[in-house]
Structures are given as structure tokens and as C-alpha cells.
Scaffold this active site. Structure first.
Site, PDB file in Angstrom:
ATOM      1  N   ARG A  58      -0.055   1.913  13.048  1.00 29.20           N
ATOM      2  CA  ARG A  58      -0.799   0.717  12.629  1.00 29.20           C
ATOM      3  C   ARG A  58      -0.850   0.516  11.122  1.00 29.20           C
ATOM      4  NH1 ARG A  58      -6.681   2.230  12.750  1.00 29.20           N
ATOM      5  NH2 ARG A  58      -6.569   4.432  12.394  1.00 29.20           N
ATOM      6  N   HIS A  59      -0.007   1.263  10.411  1.00 33.57           N
ATOM      7  CA  HIS A  59       0.090   1.055   8.963  1.00 33.57           C
ATOM      8  C   HIS A  59       1.522   0.738   8.557  1.00 33.57           C
ATOM      9  CE1 HIS A  59      -3.702   3.393   9.025  1.00 33.57           C
ATOM     10  NE2 HIS A  59      -4.009   2.603   8.015  1.00 33.57           N
ATOM     11  N   GLU A  78       0.570   4.109   0.886  1.00 35.41           N
ATOM     12  CA  GLU A  78      -0.046   5.142   1.720  1.00 35.41           C
ATOM     13  C   GLU A  78       1.058   6.029   2.271  1.00 35.41           C
ATOM     14  OE1 GLU A  78      -1.770   2.211   4.208  1.00 35.41           O
ATOM     15  OE2 GLU A  78      -3.674   2.172   3.133  1.00 35.41           O
ATOM     16  N   SER A  92     -11.526  -6.625   6.974  1.00 35.52           N
ATOM     17  CA  SER A  92     -12.684  -6.171   6.216  1.00 35.52           C
ATOM     18  C   SER A  92     -13.145  -7.316   5.336  1.00 35.52           C
ATOM     19  CB  SER A  92     -12.326  -4.989   5.305  1.00 35.52           C
ATOM     20  OG  SER A  92     -12.189  -3.811   6.054  1.00 35.52           O
ATOM     21  N   ARG A 126      -1.516  -6.654  12.497  1.00 37.30           N
ATOM     22  CA  ARG A 126      -2.483  -6.066  13.435  1.00 37.30           C
ATOM     23  C   ARG A 126      -3.034  -7.112  14.385  1.00 37.30           C
ATOM     24  NH1 ARG A 126      -6.079  -1.509  10.360  1.00 37.30           N
ATOM     25  NH2 ARG A 126      -4.317  -0.356   9.474  1.00 37.30           N
ATOM     26  N   ARG A 158       0.852  -1.196   0.000  1.00 38.63           N
ATOM     27  CA  ARG A 158       0.000   0.000   0.000  1.00 38.63           C
ATOM     28  C   ARG A 158       0.881   1.235   0.000  1.00 38.63           C
ATOM     29  NH1 ARG A 158      -5.468  -1.778   2.208  1.00 38.63           N
ATOM     30  NH2 ARG A 158      -5.448  -3.915   1.388  1.00 38.63           N
ATOM     31  N   GLU A 197      -9.154  -1.564  13.524  1.00 42.58           N
ATOM     32  CA  GLU A 197      -9.690  -2.518  12.551  1.00 42.58           C
ATOM     33  C   GLU A 197      -8.710  -3.673  12.327  1.00 42.58           C
ATOM     34  OE1 GLU A 197     -10.836  -0.864   8.667  1.00 42.58           O
ATOM     35  OE2 GLU A 197     -10.095  -2.721   7.750  1.00 42.58           O
TER      36      GLU A 197
HETATM   37  P1  ATP Z   1      -7.365   1.074   7.521  1.00 48.21           P
HETATM   38  O1  ATP Z   1      -8.664   1.775   7.219  1.00 48.21           O
HETATM   39  O2  ATP Z   1      -7.230   0.692   8.961  1.00 48.21           O
HETATM   40  O3  ATP Z   1      -6.175   1.781   6.969  1.00 48.21           O
HETATM   41  P2  ATP Z   1      -8.102  -0.549   5.299  1.00 48.21           P
HETATM   42  O4  ATP Z   1      -9.591  -0.560   5.470  1.00 48.21           O
HETATM   43  O5  ATP Z   1      -7.506   0.378   4.310  1.00 48.21           O
HETATM   44  O6  ATP Z   1      -7.413  -0.336   6.733  1.00 48.21           O
HETATM   45  P3  ATP Z   1      -8.330  -3.103   4.015  1.00 48.21           P
HETATM   46  O7  ATP Z   1      -8.105  -2.721   2.605  1.00 48.21           O
HETATM   47  O8  ATP Z   1      -9.709  -3.310   4.480  1.00 48.21           O
HETATM   48  O9  ATP Z   1      -7.602  -2.025   4.955  1.00 48.21           O
HETATM   49  O10 ATP Z   1      -7.405  -4.390   4.326  1.00 48.21           O
HETATM   50  C1  ATP Z   1      -7.833  -5.484   5.128  1.00 48.21           C
HETATM   51  C2  ATP Z   1      -6.974  -5.593   6.376  1.00 48.21           C
HETATM   52  O11 ATP Z   1      -5.590  -5.627   6.038  1.00 48.21           O
HETATM   53  C3  ATP Z   1      -7.102  -4.418   7.319  1.00 48.21           C
HETATM   54  O12 ATP Z   1      -8.216  -4.557   8.168  1.00 48.21           O
HETATM   55  C4  ATP Z   1      -5.799  -4.478   8.084  1.00 48.21           C
HETATM   56  O13 ATP Z   1      -5.838  -5.452   9.110  1.00 48.21           O
HETATM   57  C5  ATP Z   1      -4.822  -4.953   7.021  1.00 48.21           C
HETATM   58  N1  ATP Z   1      -4.155  -3.809   6.415  1.00 48.21           N
HETATM   59  C6  ATP Z   1      -4.573  -3.074   5.384  1.00 48.21           C
HETATM   60  N2  ATP Z   1      -3.721  -2.084   5.093  1.00 48.21           N
HETATM   61  C7  ATP Z   1      -2.722  -2.192   5.977  1.00 48.21           C
HETATM   62  C8  ATP Z   1      -1.512  -1.450   6.202  1.00 48.21           C
HETATM   63  N3  ATP Z   1      -1.198  -0.407   5.432  1.00 48.21           N
HETATM   64  N4  ATP Z   1      -0.705  -1.848   7.217  1.00 48.21           N
HETATM   65  C9  ATP Z   1      -1.030  -2.897   7.983  1.00 48.21           C
HETATM   66  N5  ATP Z   1      -2.138  -3.637   7.826  1.00 48.21           N
HETATM   67  C10 ATP Z   1      -2.985  -3.290   6.831  1.00 48.21           C
HETATM   68 MN    MN Z   2     -10.904  -2.101   5.713  1.00 45.80          MN
END
Ligand code: ATP
Ligand code: MN
Length: 429
Positions: free
Chosen positions: A218-219, A212, A355, A403, A210, A352
């Protein structure tokens, strides 16, 4: 023959051990070393007047964190770790550690996260740090065994892809010969395609990427996701599967990782099933009771909202019945109220974890949903094709492994749960 340090007991007559010099102490007539391997720590005591000169010579020159071989007699002694010590008949340096050390493995001097990660191999010598990764290993093994026992096939999907899963911009572009390519942000499309292949249940534990920009505790920019997809299942079925998996993973860790948990001072409480299901509309009401920046319908949950709801609920819970507009195109709208969809998030009180959703399995509805998100169906043709030749109804979720481990062990930073984190500023080691 080398003995694991834990296997050396007060009853052992003589022993040979090999390990790292954890601590050195000199008390005039006596020298003490603590030697550490992954199984434990043992004291080596050198009565200076009673041991041969060569041993004294080696003992004087050895530096902390060097690898040494010690052979000698084992004596019971109350005050030493494990109630025993070794008095050496042979002491040899196998590999010398430079001084000063980049960080203190014995943790008498605390180190910043960046210093620790710069020398992660040394940091991971700490029994506490190693314990995190022992537990992480048990988590992925027990999850794998659990999903296999539920008939899911362990698959591997490509990490180099041509199209974005959700058409987002948070992708790392890479050079792929003469083509444009990206690191995959999720195995979503591929695991769904395996439903069209008739696999019925699949899972994968693999990296997700990602791009981001934000830098939070937590990311990560490279994370590990446990992805599951099941045919002939709806959102409720896969929420139960997820809840069962969480409980199974906690139970297995509690049963098989007692030493590591003790090292970390964690008293693991297995969460109780069923986890509460809270509709999105109710969740924002709960959050709005306490948070400053109020949410309105259609907003994503802010970190403050997640904390407020988590504090109120006090355990793992699901947020269900999300507005269709704020979930991806592949989430199935409720037929009788299409402004809501069969999507869910699994929440730990702190954040979270996962999902998921029942997916759209009807081709034409999927095309409509892709268009509604402002994306072009043409770029998803390889995916849409699999919906035109018999696609069963299906549902699934993605769960972040870091996480999960972070919340299980109450770690303050997600970087604690990954050996070599990739974040906004870190690309090495
Ligand atoms: P958040 O809103 O907390 O940034 P997200 O909704 O973007 O998460 P999803 O695309 O739903 O993330 O990904 C499913 C799961 O993968 C998340 O619930 C999380 O546990 C994990 N995850 C997603 N992105 C990340 C990240 N950048 N770092 C760590 N874990 C991640
Ligand atoms: Mn999510």
C-alpha cells in the site's frame, strides 16, 4: 471504414475491423481467431476450403498479439462472443508481434507482478487491467467535477521544492543547479498559502514523492494525491466534504463504469453517510481488544491496529481527536485541551485513505508548533510570511488516489492501481 468491435452486431452485413490477435485456434478444416480492440472481442472464422489462398497464407503466419485488419461478412452465431463472427474476405497483418510473448494477454498463463510491470503495455491490453484504469480515470474526473461544483479552484503547485513540508527525512534530494532541492512530499504548504491568497477553496490532483524505504502493498514512492484546502472551515466541515466526495465518486463509478466494474467482477456498494467518527483514544481501545502488540496512548496506529479497527467498524470511518504530539505542526490543537488536535484520518476498513485537519492559522502559535517539533522557523519563512498579512481560518485533507481505487476495486496490491509504479526496486519502465 474501421468499426469498433463492439459496434459489429449480428445485423451488420459486412465490417472492417482492426485489432490485436487475442487467440488463435486451428481445428483442421477451420481456423478461428479472436480479435480484440478496446471495445470488445470478435471471432474470425476461416473455413479453409472456402477462402482465397492469400487469406490462408496470412492466417497461417500470424502470431498472437499482432495487429491485423479484417474485412468480411458478419454472420450470427450463437456460440461466439457477442453472438456473431466474421468470415474474412480480406486479412492483412499491420504489425507483427514477436513470439514468444513476454506474458499471456489472454491470461491463460498467469504472470508474476514483476513480469507484468516489466511489460506493462502488454499487461494493460488485458481487459481487466484496462478496466482498472478506466475506473481510475472516472474517479479523478468525477472528483474534479465534484470539487469544482463546490467552488474549489483546481491549482498546480511546484513539485521541486527547497524545504521539506514536515521536516521529515523521507525526501528525494535532487540536483537543482547549484542549490539543494527535493521532490515535494505533499502540496500542504502551498495549498495553505493559497488560503492567504484569498482563494477560499483549492484542490490539486498531483504526484507526491516519498523516499520511504519500506516495500509494502500500500505504499509507492511516487503516489498521486488529491489535496483540498478550504477557508472559513473547520475539521468537521472538511470531513463532511470528504465524505460527500467519496460517496459522489462511488456513485459516479457505479453509474458510468458498469462495463469496467463487470469486467472486474466488482459489485460496487456506495458507502453510507455519515461515516462513524471514532476518537483516537477509543480507536486504540478497540484495536487493543484483539491485537498482539498492544498500543499505548501516543502510538501511531500499526497496520494490525488499522485492520482490527476496520474489522470491528466494517465500513469507512474517521479517526478524530488525535494527540497533538503525533500530528504535524500545522494541525490545530483544541484550545481547551491542547494535548489533542483537530486532526482526522479517513479510514477504509483495510487501510488509511486520507489525513486532514483544521490548520493553525495564527502565526505565533504556528512558530511555537514548528519549534515544538524540533524544526527551525527560519526554513519555513516563505510559508510563515503568508500568516502575517491576514490568514483566514482553514482546513483540508490529502487523499491517496491509488489507495482510493485499490479499496474501491478490492485490489490486493497498490501497484495494480498505477500504470508505472515507482517502488523501492523499480525505476523502469
Ligand atoms: P501511511 O501512514 O499509511 O503510510 P501517511 O500517514 O504517511 O500514510 P499522509 O502523509 O497522511 O500519509 O498522506 C495522505 C494520504 O496520501 C494517505 O492517507 C495515503 O492515502 C496517501 N499516501 C501517502 N503516502 C503514500 C504512499 N507512500 N503511497 C501511496 N499513497 C500514499
Ligand atoms: Mn496520514
Amino acid at each position: 471504414m474501421r468499426l469498433p468491435i463492439r459496434a459489429v452486431t449480428p445485423e451488420t452485413e459486412s465490417a472492417e475491423i482492426i485489432g490485436w490477435v487475442h487467440e488463435v485456434r486451428d481445428l483442421g478444416g477451420l481456423s478461428f481467431f479472436l480479435i480484440r480492440d478496446r471495445t470488445g472481442i470478435i471471432q474470425v472464422t476461416i473455413p479453409k476450403k472456402k477462402v482465397p489462398a492469400e487469406i490462408l497464407e496470412v492466417a497461417r503466419s500470424v502470431s498472437r498479439e499482432s495487429v491485423v485488419r479484417v474485412q468480411g461478412r458478419v454472420k450470427a452465431i450463437d456460440k461466439a462472443p457477442g453472438g456473431r463472427e466474421i468470415v474474412p474476405e480480406h486479412l492483412e497483418i499491420i504489425s507483427t508481434a514477436e513470439s514468444p510473448l513476454p506474458l499471456d494477454v489472454a491470461e491463460k498463463v498467469p504472470a508474476e507482478m514483476d513480469t507484468r510491470l516489466d511489460s506493462r503495455f502488454l499487461d494493460a491490453r488485458k481487459p481487466r487491467v484496462r478496466s482498472i484504469f478506466t475506473i481510475r480515470s472516472a474517479v479523478t474526473s468525477s472528483a474534479t467535477a465534484f470539487l469544482a461544483s463546490r467552488g474549489c479552484v483546481n491549482i498546480a503547485t511546484p513539485k521541486i521544492v527547497a524545504a521539506a513540508t514536515e521536516g521529515g527525512t523521507e525526501l528525494f534530494p535532487i540536483a537543482y543547479f547549484e542549490k539543494e532541492a527535493f521532490m515535494n512530499q505533499s502540496p500542504q504548504l502551498y495549498k495553505q498559502m493559497m488560503m492567504a491568497a484569498g482563494f477560499e477553496g483549492v484542490f490539486e490532483i498531483g504526484p507526491i514523492f516519498r523516499a520511504e524505504e519500506h516495500n509494502t502493498v500500500r505504499h509507492l514512492n511516487e503516489a498521486t494525491s488529491l489535496d483540498v484546502e478550504v477557508s472559513f472551515a473547520d475539521h468537521n466541515d472538511v470531513m463532511e466534504l470528504l465524505e460527500d466526495l467519496i460517496v459522489h465518486v462511488y456513485e459516479s463509478a457505479a453509474k458510468n463504469c458498469s462495463d469496467a466494474l463487470e469486467e472486474l467482477g466488482v459489485d460496487l456498494k456506495v458507502p453510507a453517510k455519515p461515516f462513524p467518527r471514532i476518537p483516537y483514544a477509543e480507536a486504540i481501545e478497540i484495536a487493543n481488544r484483539t491485537i498482539e502488540e498492544k498500543l499505548t496512548f501516543g502510538d501511531d496506529l500499526s497496520p494490525a491496529a488499522e485492520r482490527a479497527i476496520g474489522d470491528t467498524v466494517g465500513q469507512h470511518y474517521f479517526i478524530v481527536d488525535w494527540p497533538t504530539d503525533i500530528r504535524p505542526y500545522y494541525a490545530m490543537p483544541y484550545p481547551d485541551r491542547p494535548e489533542f488536535c483537530k486532526a482526522f484520518d479517513l479510514m477504509h476498513p483495510r487501510m488509511e485513505l486520507s489525513s486532514g485537519a483544521q490548520r493553525v492559522h495564527d502565526h505565533d502559535l504556528l512558530v511555537e508548533r514548528i519549534r515544538a517539533k524540533g524544526l527551525s522557523p527560519e526554513s519555513f519563512e516563505f510559508y510563515l510570511k503568508t500568516f502575517r498579512y491576514g490568514m483566514p481560518p482553514h482546513a483540508g485533507w490529502g487523499l491517496g488516489i491509488e489507495r482510493l481505487v485499490m479499496t474501491m476495486l478490492d485490489l490486493g496490491n497498490i501497484r495494480e492501481a498505477v500504470l508505472f509504479p515507482r517502488d523501492r526496486h523499480r525505476l523502469t519502465p
